[in-house]
Each structure stands twice: as structure tokens, then as C-alpha cells.
Write a protein that holds these residues in place. Structure first.
Motif, PDB file in Angstrom:
ATOM      1  N   GLU A 149      88.580  14.470 -60.795  1.00 11.83           N
ATOM      2  CA  GLU A 149      88.874  14.737 -62.040  1.00 11.83           C
ATOM      3  C   GLU A 149      89.352  16.420 -62.249  1.00 11.83           C
ATOM      4  OE1 GLU A 149      85.690  14.867 -64.662  1.00 11.83           O
ATOM      5  OE2 GLU A 149      84.137  15.767 -63.166  1.00 11.83           O
ATOM      6  N   TYR A 150      89.930  16.863 -63.426  1.00 14.92           N
ATOM      7  CA  TYR A 150      90.421  18.170 -63.588  1.00 14.92           C
ATOM      8  C   TYR A 150      89.150  19.125 -63.272  1.00 14.92           C
ATOM      9  CZ  TYR A 150      93.662  15.701 -66.623  1.00 14.92           C
ATOM     10  OH  TYR A 150      94.679  14.499 -67.041  1.00 14.92           O
ATOM     11  N   GLU A 151      87.683  18.710 -63.603  1.00 13.72           N
ATOM     12  CA  GLU A 151      86.780  19.757 -63.320  1.00 13.72           C
ATOM     13  C   GLU A 151      86.603  19.970 -62.156  1.00 13.72           C
ATOM     14  OE1 GLU A 151      83.540  22.073 -64.812  1.00 13.72           O
ATOM     15  OE2 GLU A 151      85.338  21.340 -65.783  1.00 13.72           O
ATOM     16  N   GLU A 152      86.438  18.963 -61.208  1.00 15.10           N
ATOM     17  CA  GLU A 152      86.529  19.094 -59.750  1.00 15.10           C
ATOM     18  C   GLU A 152      87.648  20.218 -59.273  1.00 15.10           C
ATOM     19  OE1 GLU A 152      86.180  16.833 -55.442  1.00 15.10           O
ATOM     20  OE2 GLU A 152      86.368  15.699 -57.304  1.00 15.10           O
ATOM     21  N   THR A 153      88.922  19.930 -59.736  1.00 18.70           N
ATOM     22  CA  THR A 153      89.758  20.797 -59.466  1.00 18.70           C
ATOM     23  C   THR A 153      89.716  22.132 -59.705  1.00 18.70           C
ATOM     24  OG1 THR A 153      91.576  19.034 -59.831  1.00 18.70           O
ATOM     25  CG2 THR A 153      92.371  21.080 -59.494  1.00 18.70           C
ATOM     26  N   LYS A 154      89.008  22.646 -60.805  1.00 19.78           N
ATOM     27  CA  LYS A 154      88.583  23.880 -61.184  1.00 19.78           C
ATOM     28  C   LYS A 154      87.530  24.475 -60.358  1.00 19.78           C
ATOM     29  CE  LYS A 154      86.164  26.410 -64.858  1.00 19.78           C
ATOM     30  NZ  LYS A 154      85.606  26.206 -66.394  1.00 19.78           N
ATOM     31  N   LYS A 155      86.620  23.685 -59.950  1.00 16.74           N
ATOM     32  CA  LYS A 155      85.593  24.299 -59.174  1.00 16.74           C
ATOM     33  C   LYS A 155      86.288  24.456 -57.558  1.00 16.74           C
ATOM     34  CE  LYS A 155      82.090  23.697 -61.998  1.00 16.74           C
ATOM     35  NZ  LYS A 155      81.445  24.941 -62.459  1.00 16.74           N
ATOM     36  N   MET A 156      87.199  23.607 -57.354  1.00 17.90           N
ATOM     37  CA  MET A 156      87.787  23.958 -55.767  1.00 17.90           C
ATOM     38  C   MET A 156      88.738  25.199 -55.968  1.00 17.90           C
ATOM     39  SD  MET A 156      87.242  21.302 -53.689  1.00 17.90           S
ATOM     40  CE  MET A 156      88.821  21.070 -52.806  1.00 17.90           C
ATOM     41  N   ILE A 157      89.308  25.184 -56.976  1.00 15.85           N
ATOM     42  CA  ILE A 157      89.991  26.574 -57.038  1.00 15.85           C
ATOM     43  C   ILE A 157      89.319  27.605 -57.178  1.00 15.85           C
ATOM     44  CG2 ILE A 157      91.759  27.722 -58.535  1.00 15.85           C
ATOM     45  CD1 ILE A 157      93.035  25.421 -59.208  1.00 15.85           C
TER      46      ILE A 157
END
Length: 442
Positions: A80-88
């Protein structure tokens, strides 16, 4: 949503990042050159999509890679978008960032303010074929931070009403009457609810879990997050308390509505959809992007209602894409070419037709193929029509602290059955403190 409901631990993010970057991802030839074995500049695109839209994104990446012989885009999918944020965030800390990523507008803006995103204005200025004026201003505005362009809108989104035609017909309910207001929907939901041995087995309605639907309802009751001059938080106003207390009552006391929450990524969302598709609920509030996952021989769509006598005030916002500032120079150039392709009228229409999202380029609406698609799929026009009456989503000046206070309050109401006044009083205090700290720092 709970403060940690979508939490992906930083340690896990680092582990995934290590896996991505430690397995021979690309061969580096100096700071400004990442060339693969085929002599192409190889860049990563991180995106948190699942279901049909995830498949569409994979197809668009493949089409771009086949359209030219200089760049290879490698899609890296998150839940999901939130995981992308954390990954970045983890990637920035390790100095091993992807060239490009798909982000919610608030994450894009937060990252832009922290210097994580690359301004795109110079790239746009030298690309004579880009046509920035073709983007709808309402969507492009999400990408402008301090008068600089830090991203591009990939597609527009809004939440609409999806309902079971057969269940409404069986109960003798006119959808247009049911969706006049949230109160009339609650009356319809009572008729649609089926109970056996004191237990609800078919729910009359399922609001979508999370702050976004709750905010729409509060706004449709005349609510706002800040006062006119932006100096005071007004979350515990009558408009907010009245709207949220109604939802709490319908879920926890009347038991004519319910929510799914928790799970991995979009799990709660797909459980909600599954309830409606399997006849365990008569309808739900979902994204325009749900169109591809629904069977419209059973389902139809409708614009959101307002609360009481008030008109609807649904949000309409953009999912954005951008370039990471720590990427190399050649990766940034390649990244802009990829994002130009993704956000072109062709790419935009493919996303809209495959997944139901709102087009962000004006020219898509004049595309003969897209016009034919709307004629053949009239339910897909509902999100587009709603986007014409929708509001711009709240842009949090505190970098997400006010949003988090609203999210936490929503969890108290929807999950823990705490009164709307108690939950919003708590949110008010937390959000006002965050706003005061922000204003004092200016």
C-alpha cells in the motif's frame, strides 16, 4: 485508524531495502551512471498497489520499456502507499533510493518540504512535448509546494457509494431516495439489515474504515478542520461531533452498519468489498478505483450524500508520482521520461478505463476511446461527476500531525465505541498543539 494500524517497522523496511539493493540490482559506474547489462539506464519505480490497478501498472511499465531502448523501469511493488512511504524513509537514511515512486499527495508534500523530492520544473521547461497545461489544475495543485513542482498527478481519486441493486430492489428502496442524505441512508440500511437469532448477518451499509470517509461526512455537515485564518483547529465543533456520533451509533448501537479494519495492507478494504459482493452487506463507500473489482451486473454506483440538509462534500485528490532527490543525475533524467509516459493522456486513460480512477488530464475526456468506454460503462461516470462537486483534500501544515489526530479519533469512534465528543475533544487538543508549534516556528 489506529496510530499503528498500517505501521511497517523501520527494521523491516531496512531488511526489504537490503534485499532489493544487495542482490545485484544494477551495476554502478560512478555517481551519475547506472547501466545494466543491456546498456540501458535502469531505474526503480516503487508503488503500493494491489489488485487490478497493480496489474495495470505492471502493464504500463512493460509498455514503456518496450517503447524505447534507453531506459528500463523495474517496478517494485509494496502492499500500500503507507508501506512505500516507510520504505522511502529507510532508503533515504541508507542513501540507496529508488529513482521514482508513487505517493499519496500528503507524503509527496512532506517529502518535498524535507528535501527528499526533486523539483521537476527544469525538466518540464525543456520538454516541449510535455504539455503541463493539460493537467487539471485541481489535481496539479497537490504537487506544487512553495511554488515549485515536486511531482505529477498520476490519477485522481474520490470515494463514492456502491450498492447491491438486487438487495435494494428486494427491499423496495429507491437508491436516489436512499442517497439523499446520510440520515435517509441509515433509514434504508435499517430495512436492508438482516438479523438471525439476534445477530446481524447482512448489514445495511458499510462505511469505509478510516479518516477519509469520516472527514467527508463531517465536511458534508458544514465542518472544517481549521478556522478561516488557519490559526485554530475546530475538530470538536458541533458539525464534527454530530456527524461522527451518528456513525458511532449506527455501527455500535443500531448495528445496521459495520467496518473492517486491520490486516495487511489493503486487506480491510478488500474484506469490505467481499462483504458486498457476497451479499453480507447491501453497499459500502469505496474508492473510484474499486470499479475494476466489482461486478456491475450486481452493483451500481452513486454520488455521496450530504449530512442532513447539507450538500455532499467528498474529497477529490490526486495520487502523485515523483523523483527522489538522492537519485543520480542520469536516473533523474530517465525518471522524468518514465513519469512523463505514466502521466501522459495515454497512460492516464489506461488507468481510468482499467481501474475507474478519475482522469487528471483534460484531453482524456475528449478521447474517442474513453468516450466509448463511458457510454458502455455508465457507472464509471459517477466518480467523474462527483469530482466536479468535490472539495480539495486537507493539506496538513504540520506535516501530518493533525491528520494523525483525526485518524486516532476515528479509531476511537469506529473501533472502540468512544463517544464522538470525547474522541474529538482529544483530537482537538493534540492537533491544536501541533498547529501552535508549527505557527510558532514560522
Amino acid at each position: 485508524m489506529m496510530a499503528n494500524r498500517r505501521w511497517i517497522s523501520v527494521s523491516m523496511a531496512f531488511l526489504i531495502l537490503f534485499t532489493l539493493t544487495g542482490c545485484g540490482k544494477i551495476e554502478k559506474e560512478g555517481k551519475d551512471s547506472e547501466i545494466n547489462a543491456d546498456g540501458k539506464i535502469e531505474i526503480e519505480f516503487w508503488y503500493g498497489l494491489g489488485g487490478t490497478l497493480g496489474e495495470v501498472m505492471e502493464d504500463i511499465i512493460e509498455s514503456f520499456n518496450a517503447s524505447q531502448d534507453e531506459i528500463k523501469v523495474v517496478g517494485v511493488q509494496q502492499s500500500e502507499y503507507e508501506e512505500t512511504k516507510k520504505m522511502i524513509q529507510a532508503a533515504v537514511a541508507s542513501k540507496e533510493v529508488p529513482a521514482t515512486a508513487l505517493l499519496g499527495f500528503s507524503d509527496l508534500r512532506q517529502f518535498a518540504n524535507r528535501g527528499i523530492m526533486e523539483p521537476l520544473d527544469d525538466y518540464i521547461a525543456v520538454d516541449k512535448d510535455f504539455q503541463p497545461e493539460d493537467f487539471a489544475e485541481s489535481f496539479m495543485s497537490y504537487c506544487i509546494v512553495n511554488e515549485k513542482t515536486y511531482g505529477l498527478p498520476a490519477y485522481g481519486t474520490t470515494q463514492v457509494m456502491y450498492y447491491r441493486k438486487d438487495l435494494f430492489e428486494k427491499a423496495g428502496i429507491d437508491p436516489d431516495e436512499a442517497f439523499k442524505s446520510w440520515q435517509s441512508l441509515a433509514e434504508a440500511a435499517e430495512k436492508l439489515t438482516v438479523r438471525e437469532n439476534g445477530e446481524t448477518v447482512v448489514y445495511g451499509w458499510e462505511p469505509m474504515y478510516g479518516e477519509e470517509n469520516l472527514m467527508d461526512i463531517a465536511y458534508s455537515n458544514g465542518g472544517s478542520i481549521l478556522n478561516e485564518d488557519g490559526t485554530k483547529v475546530i475538530l470538536n465543533s458541533r458539525e464534527w461531533v454530530e456527524a461522527w456520533e451518528a456513525i458511532r451509533k449506527w455501527i455500535h448501537e443500531d448495528k445496521i452498519m459495520r467496518i473492517h479494519f486491520g490486516g495487511d495492507g489493503w486487506e480491510y478494504w478488500y474484506k469490505t468489498i467481499d462483504d458486498v459482493m457476497q451479499g453480507r452487506a447491501a453497499g459500502y463507500v469505496g474508492s473510484s478505483g474499486d470499479l475494476a473489482d466489482l461486478d456491475f451486473t450486481k452493483i451500481d454506483s452513486h454520488i455521496q450524500p450530504g449530512f442532513g440538509e447539507n450538500p455532499p462534500k467528498p474529497y477529490v485528490d490526486a495520487i502523485t508520482c515523483g523523483i527522489l532527490a538522492d537519485a543520480s543525475g542520469k536516473q533523474k533524467e530517465a525518471g522524468f521520461k518514465w513519469l512523463s509516459y505514466l502521466t501522459s493522456a495515454e497512460g492516464n486513460s489506461r488507468i481510468a478505463m482499467a481501474a475507474g480512477y478519475v482522469p487528471v488530464r483534460n484531453s482524456v475526456m475528449e478521447n474517442p476511446e474513453f468516450k466509448s468506454y463511458i457510454e458502455e460503462h455508465p457507472w464509471a461516470e459517477v466518480p467523474i461527476e462527483q469530482s466536479k462537486i468535490g472539495r480539495m483534500n486537507f493539506i496538513d501544515p504540520t506535516g501530518g500531525k493533525i491528520f494523525q489526530a483525526i485518524t486516532d479519533a476515528g479509531d476511537l469512534v469506529e473501533i472502540e465505541n468512544v463517544s464522538a465528543k470525547e474522541a474529538l475533544d482529544k483530537a482537538q487538543k493534540t492537533a491544536q498543539q501541533a498547529l501552535d508549534e508549527y505557527l510558532d516556528s514560522k
